[in-house]
Design a protein around this motif. Structure first.
Motif, PDB file in Angstrom:
ATOM      1  N   ARG A  90       5.193  17.183 -16.332  1.00  0.00           N
ATOM      2  CA  ARG A  90       4.913  17.151 -17.762  1.00  0.00           C
ATOM      3  C   ARG A  90       4.111  18.392 -18.164  1.00  0.00           C
ATOM      4  NH1 ARG A  90       2.517  12.716 -17.788  1.00  0.00           N
ATOM      5  NH2 ARG A  90       4.368  11.430 -18.086  1.00  0.00           N
ATOM      6  N   ILE A  91       3.124  18.739 -17.316  1.00  0.00           N
ATOM      7  CA  ILE A  91       2.318  19.927 -17.589  1.00  0.00           C
ATOM      8  C   ILE A  91       3.190  21.183 -17.548  1.00  0.00           C
ATOM      9  CG2 ILE A  91       0.473  21.392 -16.693  1.00  0.00           C
ATOM     10  CD1 ILE A  91      -0.934  18.843 -15.770  1.00  0.00           C
ATOM     11  N   LEU A  92       4.036  21.255 -16.503  1.00  0.00           N
ATOM     12  CA  LEU A  92       4.902  22.420 -16.367  1.00  0.00           C
ATOM     13  C   LEU A  92       5.880  22.526 -17.531  1.00  0.00           C
ATOM     14  CD1 LEU A  92       5.696  22.297 -12.541  1.00  0.00           C
ATOM     15  CD2 LEU A  92       4.166  23.892 -13.735  1.00  0.00           C
ATOM     16  N   ALA A  93       6.336  21.371 -18.032  1.00  0.00           N
ATOM     17  CA  ALA A  93       7.295  21.373 -19.136  1.00  0.00           C
ATOM     18  C   ALA A  93       6.658  21.844 -20.433  1.00  0.00           C
ATOM     19  CB  ALA A  93       7.870  19.968 -19.321  1.00  0.00           C
ATOM     20  N   GLU A  94       5.333  21.732 -20.546  1.00  0.00           N
ATOM     21  CA  GLU A  94       4.641  22.089 -21.791  1.00  0.00           C
ATOM     22  C   GLU A  94       3.751  23.307 -21.616  1.00  0.00           C
ATOM     23  OE1 GLU A  94       2.526  18.648 -23.121  1.00  0.00           O
ATOM     24  OE2 GLU A  94       4.340  17.553 -23.642  1.00  0.00           O
ATOM     25  N   GLN A  95       3.847  24.000 -20.482  1.00  0.00           N
ATOM     26  CA  GLN A  95       2.941  25.105 -20.180  1.00  0.00           C
ATOM     27  C   GLN A  95       3.733  26.380 -19.895  1.00  0.00           C
ATOM     28  OE1 GLN A  95       0.627  25.474 -16.293  1.00  0.00           O
ATOM     29  NE2 GLN A  95      -0.940  24.649 -17.656  1.00  0.00           N
ATOM     30  N   ASP A  96       3.262  27.473 -20.454  1.00  0.00           N
ATOM     31  CA  ASP A  96       3.892  28.757 -20.180  1.00  0.00           C
ATOM     32  C   ASP A  96       3.645  29.147 -18.726  1.00  0.00           C
ATOM     33  OD1 ASP A  96       5.140  31.315 -21.079  1.00  0.00           O
ATOM     34  OD2 ASP A  96       3.181  32.092 -20.459  1.00  0.00           O
ATOM     35  N   ALA A  97       4.688  29.555 -18.044  1.00  0.00           N
ATOM     36  CA  ALA A  97       4.594  29.810 -16.599  1.00  0.00           C
ATOM     37  C   ALA A  97       3.648  30.964 -16.274  1.00  0.00           C
ATOM     38  CB  ALA A  97       5.980  30.094 -16.030  1.00  0.00           C
ATOM     39  N   LEU A  98       3.623  31.987 -17.117  1.00  0.00           N
ATOM     40  CA  LEU A  98       2.807  33.161 -16.820  1.00  0.00           C
ATOM     41  C   LEU A  98       1.356  32.982 -17.265  1.00  0.00           C
ATOM     42  CD1 LEU A  98       2.453  36.126 -15.914  1.00  0.00           C
ATOM     43  CD2 LEU A  98       3.167  36.807 -18.237  1.00  0.00           C
ATOM     44  N   THR A  99       1.161  32.581 -18.505  1.00  0.00           N
ATOM     45  CA  THR A  99      -0.188  32.566 -19.090  1.00  0.00           C
ATOM     46  C   THR A  99      -0.890  31.223 -18.970  1.00  0.00           C
ATOM     47  OG1 THR A  99       0.665  31.939 -21.271  1.00  0.00           O
ATOM     48  CG2 THR A  99       0.534  34.309 -20.751  1.00  0.00           C
ATOM     49  N   HIS A 100      -0.111  30.155 -18.680  1.00  0.00           N
ATOM     50  CA  HIS A 100      -0.640  28.806 -18.524  1.00  0.00           C
ATOM     51  C   HIS A 100      -1.230  28.207 -19.801  1.00  0.00           C
ATOM     52  CE1 HIS A 100       0.119  29.202 -14.305  1.00  0.00           C
ATOM     53  NE2 HIS A 100      -0.739  30.213 -14.179  1.00  0.00           N
ATOM     54  N   ILE A 101      -0.923  28.814 -20.962  1.00  0.00           N
ATOM     55  CA  ILE A 101      -1.256  28.142 -22.210  1.00  0.00           C
ATOM     56  C   ILE A 101      -0.015  27.383 -22.681  1.00  0.00           C
ATOM     57  CG2 ILE A 101      -3.032  29.817 -22.859  1.00  0.00           C
ATOM     58  CD1 ILE A 101      -0.991  31.081 -24.784  1.00  0.00           C
ATOM     59  N   ALA A 102      -0.106  26.705 -23.814  1.00  0.00           N
ATOM     60  CA  ALA A 102       1.016  25.913 -24.312  1.00  0.00           C
ATOM     61  C   ALA A 102       2.244  26.798 -24.527  1.00  0.00           C
ATOM     62  CB  ALA A 102       0.623  25.226 -25.613  1.00  0.00           C
ATOM     63  N   ASN A 103       3.409  26.246 -24.189  1.00  0.00           N
ATOM     64  CA  ASN A 103       4.651  26.983 -24.420  1.00  0.00           C
ATOM     65  C   ASN A 103       5.248  26.599 -25.779  1.00  0.00           C
ATOM     66  OD1 ASN A 103       5.692  24.447 -23.978  1.00  0.00           O
ATOM     67  ND2 ASN A 103       6.659  24.944 -22.016  1.00  0.00           N
ATOM     68  N   ARG A 155       0.837  -1.211   0.000  1.00  0.00           N
ATOM     69  CA  ARG A 155       0.000   0.000   0.000  1.00  0.00           C
ATOM     70  C   ARG A 155       0.867   1.255   0.000  1.00  0.00           C
ATOM     71  NH1 ARG A 155      -3.232  -3.247   3.492  1.00  0.00           N
ATOM     72  NH2 ARG A 155      -2.146  -2.408   5.326  1.00  0.00           N
ATOM     73  N   GLU A 156       1.951   1.211   0.784  1.00  0.00           N
ATOM     74  CA  GLU A 156       2.849   2.357   0.846  1.00  0.00           C
ATOM     75  C   GLU A 156       3.505   2.608  -0.510  1.00  0.00           C
ATOM     76  OE1 GLU A 156       4.727   5.635   2.267  1.00  0.00           O
ATOM     77  OE2 GLU A 156       3.127   4.460   3.223  1.00  0.00           O
ATOM     78  N   LEU A 157       3.950   1.507  -1.162  1.00  0.00           N
ATOM     79  CA  LEU A 157       4.550   1.647  -2.487  1.00  0.00           C
ATOM     80  C   LEU A 157       3.536   2.197  -3.490  1.00  0.00           C
ATOM     81  CD1 LEU A 157       6.694  -1.605  -2.799  1.00  0.00           C
ATOM     82  CD2 LEU A 157       7.536   0.739  -2.694  1.00  0.00           C
ATOM     83  N   SER A 158       2.281   1.732  -3.349  1.00  0.00           N
ATOM     84  CA  SER A 158       1.224   2.233  -4.232  1.00  0.00           C
ATOM     85  C   SER A 158       1.016   3.727  -4.035  1.00  0.00           C
ATOM     86  CB  SER A 158      -0.080   1.471  -3.966  1.00  0.00           C
ATOM     87  OG  SER A 158      -1.122   1.965  -4.773  1.00  0.00           O
ATOM     88  N   ARG A 159       1.010   4.137  -2.740  1.00  0.00           N
ATOM     89  CA  ARG A 159       0.858   5.570  -2.462  1.00  0.00           C
ATOM     90  C   ARG A 159       2.030   6.370  -3.036  1.00  0.00           C
ATOM     91  NH1 ARG A 159      -1.230   3.628   2.587  1.00  0.00           N
ATOM     92  NH2 ARG A 159       0.848   3.736   3.535  1.00  0.00           N
ATOM     93  N   VAL A 160       3.253   5.829  -2.855  1.00  0.00           N
ATOM     94  CA  VAL A 160       4.434   6.510  -3.382  1.00  0.00           C
ATOM     95  C   VAL A 160       4.369   6.593  -4.904  1.00  0.00           C
ATOM     96  CG1 VAL A 160       6.939   6.374  -3.647  1.00  0.00           C
ATOM     97  CG2 VAL A 160       5.901   5.914  -1.427  1.00  0.00           C
ATOM     98  N   ASN A 161       3.953   5.466  -5.533  1.00  0.00           N
ATOM     99  CA  ASN A 161       3.847   5.457  -6.997  1.00  0.00           C
ATOM    100  C   ASN A 161       2.813   6.467  -7.482  1.00  0.00           C
ATOM    101  OD1 ASN A 161       5.795   3.506  -7.401  1.00  0.00           O
ATOM    102  ND2 ASN A 161       4.352   1.797  -7.311  1.00  0.00           N
ATOM    103  N   GLN A 210       3.413  13.696  -9.574  1.00  0.00           N
ATOM    104  CA  GLN A 210       4.533  14.612  -9.771  1.00  0.00           C
ATOM    105  C   GLN A 210       4.987  14.614 -11.222  1.00  0.00           C
ATOM    106  OE1 GLN A 210       5.892  16.643  -7.224  1.00  0.00           O
ATOM    107  NE2 GLN A 210       6.692  17.608  -9.064  1.00  0.00           N
ATOM    108  N   LEU A 211       5.026  13.394 -11.826  1.00  0.00           N
ATOM    109  CA  LEU A 211       5.401  13.298 -13.242  1.00  0.00           C
ATOM    110  C   LEU A 211       4.405  14.044 -14.117  1.00  0.00           C
ATOM    111  CD1 LEU A 211       6.550   9.574 -13.520  1.00  0.00           C
ATOM    112  CD2 LEU A 211       7.981  11.596 -13.755  1.00  0.00           C
ATOM    113  N   ASP A 212       3.112  13.855 -13.819  1.00  0.00           N
ATOM    114  CA  ASP A 212       2.081  14.550 -14.597  1.00  0.00           C
ATOM    115  C   ASP A 212       2.227  16.065 -14.443  1.00  0.00           C
ATOM    116  OD1 ASP A 212       1.091  12.105 -15.347  1.00  0.00           O
ATOM    117  OD2 ASP A 212      -0.520  12.075 -13.868  1.00  0.00           O
TER     118      ASP A 212
END
Length: 337
Positions: free
Chosen positions: A178-191, A161-167, A173-175
């Motif tokens: 991923r969003i942050l890597a593809e999103q403009d920091a100021l406007t929050h549209i695609a970068n 269960r702990e591993l499941s929670r960590v996963n 965090q990965l998601d």
């Protein structure tokens, strides 16, 4: 053990064996030996039987009720089923494990084995002998092993269960990354990264299925002047206001993106040049009609380019950018192709 009364030619001789002699032998055996004369109801139990349960020798009634009374109440029904099946010849042997009450009130696990040595003419039991063997240590070891196994299983389940929670947390965090890597920091549209990725995919899709694809390049007119006169705070507010207007004009499949600074692009899949020019004009008018912000009137210049067959994403972007510069050169706040 098997019922030997029916296949042993000496069965009657055994049943007639001098009881005193047999019991004298039993007195010397350390295990708990019992001898049940079913016809008289008399049950002999050797000293080992009493010592096993902590009773003085021959201190209990010599009948079957003594046996019944020492069986643990939870075990009694099961023991009786096994015993009845054997004496009524529905089972080939009698063997049972159960708990017996000792003199001090505690319970001892024993193994009970017995066999019929004589039957009456009507098939009923005449005489039966058996042995009680102390298996408490073995049972205790098994119970301890089972408890350890249960503890281990519980530990494994908790770790799982702990591993499941960590996963799940890692996946979140990965998601988010991923969003942050593809999103403009100021406007929050695609970068810019996501724009290039999506445009490449749409170019391949348009080529594969021979679909129209149009790219719109946009630039905020005199944005440097806005920053210089009113500060970067107002400049950021202006960018957010423009993005809000862009989003209001986009379809579900369209992708607005911030190319950098005050430049934006919009990918319009399945859209011809004429339809894209109309969409760009709608965007221009919508932005121009927005309420002023800090006495700043915001306008856009837009360049529109439809992808040619076999054209790369980079080439399409260059043509859309060239169209944008033509709109700027023509006086700004307009659409050019």
């Amino acid at each position: 053990m098997d019922d030997i009364s029916g296949n042993n030619p000496l069965g009657n001789d055994v049943s007639d064996l001098n009881a005193d002699m047999l019991h004298a032998v039993m007195e010397l055996v350390s295990d708990g030996i019992w001898d049940w004369n079913a016809n008289t109801g008399f049950v002999y139990r050797n000293p080992g039987w009493y010592e096993m349960l902590g009773y003085p020798r021959h201190s209990l009634e010599n009948n079957v009720f003594t046996w019944e009374n020492v069986i643990h109440p939870d075990d009694y029904p099961g023991v009786m089923v096994i015993f009845d099946d054997y004496i009524n010849q529905r089972a080939p042997h009698y063997q049972s494990e159960y708990r017996c009450r000792k003199k001090d009130g505690s319970y001892l696990w024993i193994e009970d084995r017995g066999y019929v040595i004589a039957r009456n003419p009507d098939g009923s039991v005449g005489r039966m002998v058996g042995v009680h063997r102390d298996i408490h240590s073995r049972k205790h070891s098994i119970e301890q092993l089972q408890k350890r196994n249960q503890s281990l299983e519980a530990l494994v389940a908790e770790r799982t269960r702990e591993l499941s929670r960590v996963n799940q947390q890692l996946q979140l965090q990965l998601d988010e990354n991923r969003i942050l890597a593809e999103q403009d920091a100021l406007t929050h549209i695609a970068n810019r990264y996501r724009l290039e990725k999506v445009l490449l995919e749409e170019c391949e899709r348009a080529e594969r299925f021979r679909l129209p694809l149009t790219l719109v390049a946009m630039d905020i007119d005199d944005f440097k002047l806005i920053n210089d006169r009113h500060g970067h705070g107002v400049g950021d507010e202006t960018l957010l206001r423009v993005v809000e207007g862009l989003n209001a004009c986009m379809r579900n499949d369209d992708l607005p993106a911030r190319w950098g600074g005050d430049e934006f692009m919009a990918v319009l899949p399945g859209t011809t040049l004429d339809a894209a020019k109309q969409a760009a004009e709608h965007i221009r008018q919508h932005i121009a009609q927005l309420p002023t912000l800090h006495d700043v009137c915001v306008t856009l210049s837009l360049g529109v380019a439809q992808r040619h067959r076999g054209e790369s994403a980079a080439a399409l972007m260059r043509r859309a950018d060239q169209a944008l510069y033509r709109a700027k050169a023509a006086g700004k706040n307009r659409v050019s192709e």
